[in-house]
Write a protein that holds these residues in place. Sequence first.
Motif, PDB file in Angstrom:
ATOM      1  N   ALA A 195       0.826  -1.206   0.000  1.00  0.00           N
ATOM      2  CA  ALA A 195       0.000   0.000   0.000  1.00  0.00           C
ATOM      3  C   ALA A 195       0.862   1.260   0.000  1.00  0.00           C
ATOM      4  N   ALA A 196       2.028   1.198   0.640  1.00  0.00           N
ATOM      5  CA  ALA A 196       2.910   2.366   0.722  1.00  0.00           C
ATOM      6  C   ALA A 196       3.425   2.801  -0.643  1.00  0.00           C
ATOM      7  N   VAL A 197       3.475   1.883  -1.606  1.00  0.00           N
ATOM      8  CA  VAL A 197       3.938   2.224  -2.960  1.00  0.00           C
ATOM      9  C   VAL A 197       3.063   3.307  -3.562  1.00  0.00           C
ATOM     10  N   TYR A 198       1.766   3.262  -3.261  1.00  0.00           N
ATOM     11  CA  TYR A 198       0.814   4.185  -3.880  1.00  0.00           C
ATOM     12  C   TYR A 198       0.378   5.316  -2.944  1.00  0.00           C
ATOM     13  N   ALA A 199       0.851   5.298  -1.700  1.00  0.00           N
ATOM     14  CA  ALA A 199       0.395   6.266  -0.708  1.00  0.00           C
ATOM     15  C   ALA A 199       0.692   7.699  -1.146  1.00  0.00           C
ATOM     16  N   GLY A 200      -0.324   8.546  -1.136  1.00  0.00           N
ATOM     17  CA  GLY A 200      -0.158   9.960  -1.435  1.00  0.00           C
ATOM     18  C   GLY A 200      -0.063  10.310  -2.904  1.00  0.00           C
TER      19      GLY A 200
END
Length: 247
Positions: A195-200
């Motif tokens: 999920a952090a790959v796409y965060a923000g």
Amino acid sequence: MSRPIAVVTGASSGIGRATARRLAAEGFEVVCAARRTERVEALAAEIDGRAVTCDVTRAEDVAALAAAAGGEVKLLVANAGGAIGTETVADAALDEWRTMYETNVLGVAATIQALLPALIAGRGTIITVGSVAGLVAYEGGAGYCGVKAAARMLMMSLRLELVEEPVRVCEIDPGLVASDEFSLVRFRGDADKAAAVYAGVRAPLTQEDIADCIAFAATCPEHVNIDQLVVRPRAQAAAHKLVREDA
């Protein structure tokens, strides 16, 4: 009137599944190929296509796929592949690199070899789903960047070798795509890291965006060849330049 045949590998999820749906909407009879039988059977039923269980690293599976596709194929979308890990070269698990090479490079080559006679007979198009990772290196990406660069060289050589044949050779290279499984597989099931790959990131590419690009390349007039199409979200100017709203 019979529909033109399109073969899509890696069709059980992500870009492959979206592509199968998009091509069916364009009037193709789609042969949906992937390892997960139940998923491709459900997809094929949904789009009035055909399902073939196929692991592109197994010669017998690829031969069975070619037999199922028949003597004339209008389109091959060699999409099966993926990334595993983000370790540095010093810490990389080389068995995982071998797995990526087997799928992303040798699996693509084997599928093309098996289907090439039918593609020539059908005056067809070969489209691979590459990555901007094959165009530029980044830290922790040597394994995946390397296999996608190798796949790119495969396609460039193939285009030269087939220039006298009625077959188009195309490459789609996406940037950041919010896929349902790509990052999850890369991080070995760690949902938080995936999920952090796409965060923000405002509006990353979708799987359907890439399917649209594939359909465009496949349905251009026969004399038009999309050698390479690089597509990124507007928030990604380059592999190393990505805008995050919370940054």
